[in-house]
Design a protein around this motif. Structure first.
Motif, PDB file in Angstrom:
ATOM      1  N   GLU A 204     -27.044  -1.376  -4.997  1.00  0.00           N
ATOM      2  CA  GLU A 204     -27.342  -0.579  -3.909  1.00  0.00           C
ATOM      3  C   GLU A 204     -26.177  -0.415  -2.576  1.00  0.00           C
ATOM      4  O   GLU A 204     -26.166   0.245  -2.003  1.00  0.00           O
ATOM      5  N   ALA A 205     -25.453  -1.879  -2.615  1.00  0.00           N
ATOM      6  CA  ALA A 205     -24.560  -1.959  -1.644  1.00  0.00           C
ATOM      7  C   ALA A 205     -23.403  -0.866  -2.069  1.00  0.00           C
ATOM      8  O   ALA A 205     -22.691  -0.497  -1.020  1.00  0.00           O
ATOM      9  N   TRP A 206     -23.187  -0.619  -3.125  1.00  0.00           N
ATOM     10  CA  TRP A 206     -21.995   0.030  -3.719  1.00  0.00           C
ATOM     11  C   TRP A 206     -22.498   1.617  -3.891  1.00  0.00           C
ATOM     12  O   TRP A 206     -21.538   2.343  -4.446  1.00  0.00           O
ATOM     13  N   MET A 207     -23.387   2.029  -3.198  1.00  0.00           N
ATOM     14  CA  MET A 207     -23.954   3.363  -3.480  1.00  0.00           C
ATOM     15  C   MET A 207     -24.030   4.070  -2.023  1.00  0.00           C
ATOM     16  O   MET A 207     -24.330   3.249  -1.012  1.00  0.00           O
ATOM     17  N   ASP A 208     -23.941   5.253  -2.263  1.00  0.00           N
ATOM     18  CA  ASP A 208     -23.938   6.251  -0.737  1.00  0.00           C
ATOM     19  C   ASP A 208     -25.457   6.337  -0.448  1.00  0.00           C
ATOM     20  O   ASP A 208     -26.432   6.394  -1.200  1.00  0.00           O
ATOM     21  N   GLU A 209     -25.470   6.772   0.852  1.00  0.00           N
ATOM     22  CA  GLU A 209     -27.047   7.237   1.530  1.00  0.00           C
ATOM     23  C   GLU A 209     -27.532   8.384   0.576  1.00  0.00           C
ATOM     24  O   GLU A 209     -28.925   7.989   0.444  1.00  0.00           O
ATOM     25  N   GLN A 210     -26.803   9.424   0.335  1.00  0.00           N
ATOM     26  CA  GLN A 210     -27.467  10.481  -0.504  1.00  0.00           C
ATOM     27  C   GLN A 210     -27.988  10.043  -1.793  1.00  0.00           C
ATOM     28  O   GLN A 210     -29.206  10.582  -2.291  1.00  0.00           O
ATOM     29  N   SER A 211     -27.317   9.220  -2.296  1.00  0.00           N
ATOM     30  CA  SER A 211     -27.736   8.679  -3.724  1.00  0.00           C
ATOM     31  C   SER A 211     -28.776   7.955  -3.870  1.00  0.00           C
ATOM     32  O   SER A 211     -29.740   7.623  -4.861  1.00  0.00           O
ATOM     33  N   LEU A 212     -29.125   7.216  -2.676  1.00  0.00           N
ATOM     34  CA  LEU A 212     -30.151   6.396  -2.509  1.00  0.00           C
ATOM     35  C   LEU A 212     -31.405   6.890  -1.857  1.00  0.00           C
ATOM     36  O   LEU A 212     -32.573   6.399  -2.042  1.00  0.00           O
ATOM     37  N   GLN A 213     -31.371   8.310  -1.627  1.00  0.00           N
ATOM     38  CA  GLN A 213     -32.716   9.115  -1.059  1.00  0.00           C
ATOM     39  C   GLN A 213     -33.850   8.989  -2.029  1.00  0.00           C
ATOM     40  O   GLN A 213     -34.927   8.743  -1.524  1.00  0.00           O
ATOM     41  N   PHE A 215     -34.854   6.618  -3.725  1.00  0.00           N
ATOM     42  CA  PHE A 215     -35.263   5.269  -3.470  1.00  0.00           C
ATOM     43  C   PHE A 215     -35.962   5.039  -2.237  1.00  0.00           C
ATOM     44  O   PHE A 215     -35.769   3.461  -2.006  1.00  0.00           O
ATOM     45  N   ALA A 216     -35.845   5.869  -1.383  1.00  0.00           N
ATOM     46  CA  ALA A 216     -36.250   5.582  -0.190  1.00  0.00           C
ATOM     47  C   ALA A 216     -37.333   4.802   0.232  1.00  0.00           C
ATOM     48  O   ALA A 216     -37.477   3.899   1.053  1.00  0.00           O
ATOM     49  N   GLY A 217     -38.319   4.751  -0.633  1.00  0.00           N
ATOM     50  CA  GLY A 217     -39.638   3.970  -0.539  1.00  0.00           C
ATOM     51  C   GLY A 217     -39.263   2.569  -0.740  1.00  0.00           C
ATOM     52  O   GLY A 217     -40.287   1.748  -0.698  1.00  0.00           O
ATOM     53  N   GLU A 218     -38.048   2.274  -1.659  1.00  0.00           N
ATOM     54  CA  GLU A 218     -37.983   0.967  -2.211  1.00  0.00           C
ATOM     55  C   GLU A 218     -36.749   0.327  -1.613  1.00  0.00           C
ATOM     56  O   GLU A 218     -36.789  -0.772  -1.772  1.00  0.00           O
ATOM     57  N   ILE A 219     -35.570   1.029  -1.332  1.00  0.00           N
ATOM     58  CA  ILE A 219     -34.531   0.403  -0.654  1.00  0.00           C
ATOM     59  C   ILE A 219     -34.408   0.911   0.828  1.00  0.00           C
ATOM     60  O   ILE A 219     -34.165   2.050   0.954  1.00  0.00           O
ATOM     61  N   ARG A 231     -23.012  -7.824   3.232  1.00  0.00           N
ATOM     62  CA  ARG A 231     -22.527  -7.038   2.190  1.00  0.00           C
ATOM     63  C   ARG A 231     -23.482  -6.646   1.246  1.00  0.00           C
ATOM     64  O   ARG A 231     -23.175  -5.751   0.407  1.00  0.00           O
ATOM     65  N   ASN A 232     -24.954  -7.054   1.402  1.00  0.00           N
ATOM     66  CA  ASN A 232     -25.823  -6.832   0.485  1.00  0.00           C
ATOM     67  C   ASN A 232     -26.731  -5.667   1.031  1.00  0.00           C
ATOM     68  O   ASN A 232     -27.799  -5.387   0.314  1.00  0.00           O
ATOM     69  N   ASP A 233     -26.502  -5.057   2.308  1.00  0.00           N
ATOM     70  CA  ASP A 233     -26.937  -3.970   2.831  1.00  0.00           C
ATOM     71  C   ASP A 233     -26.742  -2.650   1.965  1.00  0.00           C
ATOM     72  O   ASP A 233     -25.604  -2.504   1.736  1.00  0.00           O
ATOM     73  N   ALA A 234     -27.583  -2.085   1.769  1.00  0.00           N
ATOM     74  CA  ALA A 234     -27.457  -0.557   1.090  1.00  0.00           C
ATOM     75  C   ALA A 234     -26.289   0.259   1.777  1.00  0.00           C
ATOM     76  O   ALA A 234     -26.396   0.381   3.119  1.00  0.00           O
ATOM     77  N   THR A 235     -25.598   0.684   1.041  1.00  0.00           N
ATOM     78  CA  THR A 235     -24.321   1.449   1.502  1.00  0.00           C
ATOM     79  C   THR A 235     -23.376   0.631   2.005  1.00  0.00           C
ATOM     80  O   THR A 235     -22.051   1.448   2.372  1.00  0.00           O
ATOM     81  N   ALA A 236     -23.380  -0.527   2.386  1.00  0.00           N
ATOM     82  CA  ALA A 236     -22.471  -1.364   3.147  1.00  0.00           C
ATOM     83  C   ALA A 236     -21.179  -1.242   2.520  1.00  0.00           C
ATOM     84  O   ALA A 236     -20.086  -1.236   3.091  1.00  0.00           O
ATOM     85  N   LEU A 237     -21.046  -1.576   1.118  1.00  0.00           N
ATOM     86  CA  LEU A 237     -19.840  -1.709   0.416  1.00  0.00           C
ATOM     87  C   LEU A 237     -19.188  -0.259   0.122  1.00  0.00           C
ATOM     88  O   LEU A 237     -17.978   0.007  -0.179  1.00  0.00           O
ATOM     89  N   TYR A 238     -20.274   0.644  -0.422  1.00  0.00           N
ATOM     90  CA  TYR A 238     -19.591   1.927  -0.531  1.00  0.00           C
ATOM     91  C   TYR A 238     -18.942   2.445   0.607  1.00  0.00           C
ATOM     92  O   TYR A 238     -17.872   3.017   0.475  1.00  0.00           O
ATOM     93  N   ASN A 239     -19.245   2.376   2.045  1.00  0.00           N
ATOM     94  CA  ASN A 239     -18.568   2.698   3.168  1.00  0.00           C
ATOM     95  C   ASN A 239     -17.325   2.106   3.405  1.00  0.00           C
ATOM     96  O   ASN A 239     -16.277   2.581   3.822  1.00  0.00           O
ATOM     97  N   ALA A 266     -36.362  -2.759 -13.921  1.00  0.00           N
ATOM     98  CA  ALA A 266     -36.791  -1.444 -13.984  1.00  0.00           C
ATOM     99  C   ALA A 266     -35.959  -0.457 -12.981  1.00  0.00           C
ATOM    100  O   ALA A 266     -35.595   0.617 -13.400  1.00  0.00           O
ATOM    101  N   GLN A 267     -35.861  -1.039 -11.814  1.00  0.00           N
ATOM    102  CA  GLN A 267     -35.338  -0.194 -10.862  1.00  0.00           C
ATOM    103  C   GLN A 267     -33.839  -0.018 -11.025  1.00  0.00           C
ATOM    104  O   GLN A 267     -33.319   1.144 -10.784  1.00  0.00           O
ATOM    105  N   TYR A 268     -33.204  -1.102 -11.665  1.00  0.00           N
ATOM    106  CA  TYR A 268     -31.569  -1.098 -11.979  1.00  0.00           C
ATOM    107  C   TYR A 268     -31.373   0.023 -13.038  1.00  0.00           C
ATOM    108  O   TYR A 268     -30.271   0.903 -12.926  1.00  0.00           O
ATOM    109  N   ARG A 269     -32.386   0.259 -13.920  1.00  0.00           N
ATOM    110  CA  ARG A 269     -32.106   1.269 -14.848  1.00  0.00           C
ATOM    111  C   ARG A 269     -32.020   2.400 -14.381  1.00  0.00           C
ATOM    112  O   ARG A 269     -31.377   3.282 -14.795  1.00  0.00           O
TER     113      ARG A 269
END
Length: 466
Positions: A204-213, A215-219, A231-239, A266-269
């Motif tokens: 999720e660090a390699w993903m942008d905010e829109q693609s994580l929407q 998963f909002a209740g999980e991430i 480095r492991n914050d969501a979107t941090a490495l994508y940005n 299961a979430q990774y899938r």
């Protein structure tokens, strides 16, 4: 008068320095994707006319910069060749030199993709000395994005294109470089390889905010105003490490990541296909190939089955990602080292996918056996496989790592043997088998291959929640 001339000179100098600027991925020594409409972009004087002239066809492209100076143009590239030049001007000329036209790939992920040709400290890479001895090749160009976590998308990074030398190759991804090296040897064209990696990072660090929407209740996505990003914050490495590259025309992408998400299989899938879809949309140059590596077996401390579930998630995500392929590493893991040294075989297995599915080479095997179906006959289970047209083999080793369970869902070690139709499995402890598992543990050494030497992934025929 003298002071006025000095002042005028300073003003002109400032204007010149504020003229055409480019992201670091666009520069001298770069490789542009052959036979494509390669994207070039940057900033210039606000509202200025920007011209881009390419030496290979003497063609000039014109575009008007926006009020903020931003501009973008796509240039038609020929077949492989070079070196060429590109001239860019908004009144102040800028020349890019020593440009090659060929194949461009991007490699990303965590430490097993990051692991450089020289290896990590006290952790070697196989064939390092030979790879460095043979590294000198101006037809292979490397671009290595430095580590950077960011709350907001960055437009450039502190990197530049480098020709392959022993020095530049030593610190570059062993998987990525060897893929590029072998691709160059096979196609006989220049190859550019871009690396953006960081060990110990979650997807999720390699993903942008829109693609994580979804998963909002999980991430949780941190606010841009919060403290220094991890480095492991969501979107941090994508940005910080992806947006400086977004739009640079590539042929395809290599991915090796998943160890840090192994407790959320299961979430990774769901995350992996979402990431690929988002990156392709951001690049806006079609559904380029996405070839990834299934994580290798390894004894994780405290593992309770998460590792094999993550490998299963990667296997089951494959049909959900268009134009994708997965390289299996069941036979080359290390029990006490999460970074297996044999990166050559991983690069080769990614290359098989690329040659067969991207470049149209006929007759090249690219996938190991994939479980297809099971049939129970008395106390024996008969398994059949795809991608095993010429049969299966252990290459002289015992066929192991198979287990069988009955209705009680208790698995027992089983005997297994190869037949003309697949694999037969039987355990004296299970008179009425209902499920089979193969290599479904964190640490195993795979023993099942097709006759072309490609290994089967771990798999199970059940969907029980253990």
């Amino acid at each position: 008068m003298k002071k006025f001339i000095i002042f005028l000179f300073l003003v002109l100098s400032l204007n010149a320095s504020a003229s055409v600027t480019l992201p670091s991925v666009i520069g001298s020594n770069m490789v542009l994707q052959r036979q494509s409409e390669a994207a070039l972009w940057g900033t210039a004087t606000a509202n200025a006319k920007v011209t881009v002239t390419t030496s290979w066809n003497k063609r000039t492209y014109a575009v008007k910069a926006g009020p903020d100076g931003a501009w973008k143009v796509k240039v038609q590239t020929p077949g492989a060749g070079g070196p060429y030049e590109i001239s860019i001007s908004d009144g102040q000329p800028l020349k890019l030199e020593n440009i090659l036209i060929g194949e461009v790939w991007l490699c990303s992920g965590q430490s097993n993709m990051e692991m450089p040709v020289k290896g990590f400290r006290n952790q070697p890479v196989l064939h390092t000395a030979d790879l460095l001895m043979e590294a000198e090749n101006p037809q292979i160009r490397l671009f290595n994005v430095p580590r950077m976590a960011s709350r907001k998308p960055l437009s450039t990074c502190n990197a530049s294109w480098q020709a392959a030398t022993a020095e530049s190759v030593a610190g570059f991804s062993a998987v990525g470089y060897q893929f590029a090296k072998m691709l160059h040897e096979k196609l006989k064209v220049p190859v550019g390889i871009i690396e953006t990696t960081w060990g110990g990072t979650v997807i999720e660090a390699w993903m942008d905010e829109q693609s994580l929407q979804p998963f909002a209740g999980e991430i949780k996505i941190p606010s841009p105003e919060t403290q220094q990003p991890d480095r492991n914050d969501a979107t941090a490495l994508y940005n910080g490490m992806v947006t400086p590259l977004v739009g640079y025309t590539i042929k395809g992408m290599l991915w090796y990541q998943g160890e840090s998400n192994r407790d959320r299989a299961a979430q990774y899938r769901r995350l992996l296909p979402a990431m690929v879809k988002a990156w392709r949309a951001a690049w806006d140059c079609g559904e380029w190939p996405f070839y990834y590596v299934q994580i290798a077996p390894y004894t994780y401390k405290g593992d309770k089955g998460q590792t094999c579930l993550l490998r299963e998630a990667q296997l089951k995500a494959l049909p959900e990602i268009p134009n994708a392929g997965m390289a299996v590493s069941m036979d080359v893991g290390m029990e006490s080292n999460i970074h297996p040294p044999d990166k050559t075989i991983i690069a080769k297995r990614l290359l098989y996918w690329a040659l067969a599915k991207t470049y149209g080479y006929k007759g090249i095997p690219y996938s190991g056996p994939v479980y297809k179906a099971m049939e129970v006959a008395a106390d024996t289970v008969k398994l059949s496989f795809d991608y095993a047209a010429n049969g299966l083999s252990t290459f002289g080793k015992p066929l192991s790592q198979f287990e069988v369970a009955g209705a009680d869902k208790v698995f027992h070690p089983a005997d297994a043997w190869i037949t003309n139709s697949g694999v037969f499995v039987k355990s004296n402890e299970v008179q009425h088998p209902v499920a089979v598992r193969y290599a479904f543990h964190s640490w195993v050494v795979g023993t099942l291959f097709n006759t072309e030497g490609l290994p089967a992934s771990s798999f199970r025929t059940d969907d029980w929640n253990d």
